[in-house]
Design a protein around this motif. Sequence first.
Motif, PDB file in Angstrom:
ATOM      1  N   UNK A 299       0.822  -1.197   0.000  1.00  0.00           N
ATOM      2  CA  UNK A 299       0.000   0.000   0.000  1.00  0.00           C
ATOM      3  C   UNK A 299       0.862   1.256   0.000  1.00  0.00           C
ATOM      4  N   UNK A 300       2.151   1.088   0.289  1.00  0.00           N
ATOM      5  CA  UNK A 300       3.063   2.227   0.293  1.00  0.00           C
ATOM      6  C   UNK A 300       3.237   2.809  -1.108  1.00  0.00           C
ATOM      7  N   UNK A 301       2.974   2.005  -2.140  1.00  0.00           N
ATOM      8  CA  UNK A 301       3.087   2.494  -3.510  1.00  0.00           C
ATOM      9  C   UNK A 301       2.020   3.540  -3.823  1.00  0.00           C
ATOM     10  N   UNK A 302       0.942   3.557  -3.065  1.00  0.00           N
ATOM     11  CA  UNK A 302      -0.130   4.541  -3.277  1.00  0.00           C
ATOM     12  C   UNK A 302       0.266   5.927  -2.804  1.00  0.00           C
ATOM     13  N   UNK A 303       1.266   6.022  -1.961  1.00  0.00           N
ATOM     14  CA  UNK A 303       1.702   7.316  -1.433  1.00  0.00           C
ATOM     15  C   UNK A 303       2.337   8.142  -2.549  1.00  0.00           C
ATOM     16  N   UNK A 304       1.875   9.376  -2.761  1.00  0.00           N
ATOM     17  CA  UNK A 304       2.477  10.215  -3.805  1.00  0.00           C
ATOM     18  C   UNK A 304       3.933  10.555  -3.463  1.00  0.00           C
ATOM     19  N   UNK A 305       4.809  10.388  -4.429  1.00  0.00           N
ATOM     20  CA  UNK A 305       6.228  10.664  -4.211  1.00  0.00           C
ATOM     21  C   UNK A 305       6.494  12.146  -3.964  1.00  0.00           C
ATOM     22  N   UNK A 306       5.618  13.007  -4.481  1.00  0.00           N
ATOM     23  CA  UNK A 306       5.830  14.447  -4.313  1.00  0.00           C
ATOM     24  C   UNK A 306       5.622  14.914  -2.877  1.00  0.00           C
ATOM     25  N   UNK A 307       5.191  14.015  -2.007  1.00  0.00           N
ATOM     26  CA  UNK A 307       5.088  14.372  -0.595  1.00  0.00           C
ATOM     27  C   UNK A 307       6.494  14.600  -0.015  1.00  0.00           C
ATOM     28  N   UNK A 308       7.509  13.974  -0.610  1.00  0.00           N
ATOM     29  CA  UNK A 308       8.886  14.112  -0.096  1.00  0.00           C
ATOM     30  C   UNK A 308       9.386  15.552  -0.202  1.00  0.00           C
ATOM     31  N   UNK A 309       9.339  16.206  -1.393  1.00  0.00           N
ATOM     32  CA  UNK A 309       9.782  17.603  -1.431  1.00  0.00           C
ATOM     33  C   UNK A 309       8.910  18.537  -0.598  1.00  0.00           C
ATOM     34  N   UNK A 310       7.623  18.224  -0.483  1.00  0.00           N
ATOM     35  CA  UNK A 310       6.736  19.056   0.343  1.00  0.00           C
ATOM     36  C   UNK A 310       7.172  18.961   1.808  1.00  0.00           C
ATOM     37  N   UNK A 311       7.483  17.761   2.267  1.00  0.00           N
ATOM     38  CA  UNK A 311       7.953  17.586   3.648  1.00  0.00           C
ATOM     39  C   UNK A 311       9.293  18.293   3.848  1.00  0.00           C
ATOM     40  N   UNK A 312      10.200  18.153   2.884  1.00  0.00           N
ATOM     41  CA  UNK A 312      11.499  18.834   3.003  1.00  0.00           C
ATOM     42  C   UNK A 312      11.330  20.343   3.080  1.00  0.00           C
ATOM     43  N   UNK A 313      10.446  20.892   2.252  1.00  0.00           N
ATOM     44  CA  UNK A 313      10.199  22.331   2.281  1.00  0.00           C
ATOM     45  C   UNK A 313       9.618  22.733   3.636  1.00  0.00           C
ATOM     46  N   UNK A 314       8.668  21.944   4.140  1.00  0.00           N
ATOM     47  CA  UNK A 314       8.085  22.228   5.452  1.00  0.00           C
ATOM     48  C   UNK A 314       9.150  22.215   6.539  1.00  0.00           C
TER      49      UNK A 314
END
Length: 136
Positions: free
Chosen positions: A1-16
């Motif tokens: 189910x981890x494949x459903x996670x959008x990869x673009x959450x990574x740069x959003x988290x880094x920016x946060x």
Amino acid sequence: MLIALPLLVIPVILYNIVVLTGGAAMADERLREAMFSIPMASGAQWNVGAGDLILFLALILLFFELLKSTSSQKVAIVNHALSMILFVICLVEFLLLKGFATSTFFLIVAMVMLDVLAGFIVTIIAARKDLDFGAV
């Protein structure tokens, strides 16, 4: 189910992380501050900041998200829904929070929006091809 996670959450988290650890008022300066320089053949120095690296990572991840959107698995629908939720969160941050009103974050929001649009468009086109069985 981890494949459903959008990869673009990574740069959003880094920016946060960058914004929330350094203060909203200093976010743009921290993102533009040179982390390292690369000498160019012209003799100029190319200064690379944290914002540049986050954008570069986001572009690479957008490519993989677009590849994932071509999948017709059931998990793709969950990915599209999570991408839409991520887009809404990013849009709210961009419009309402002080440290997120930067060009860097705007480009990240645009990439997340493109991921959402591409996912839904590819899904619609694939569904239309699956249902196109009586054409004469």
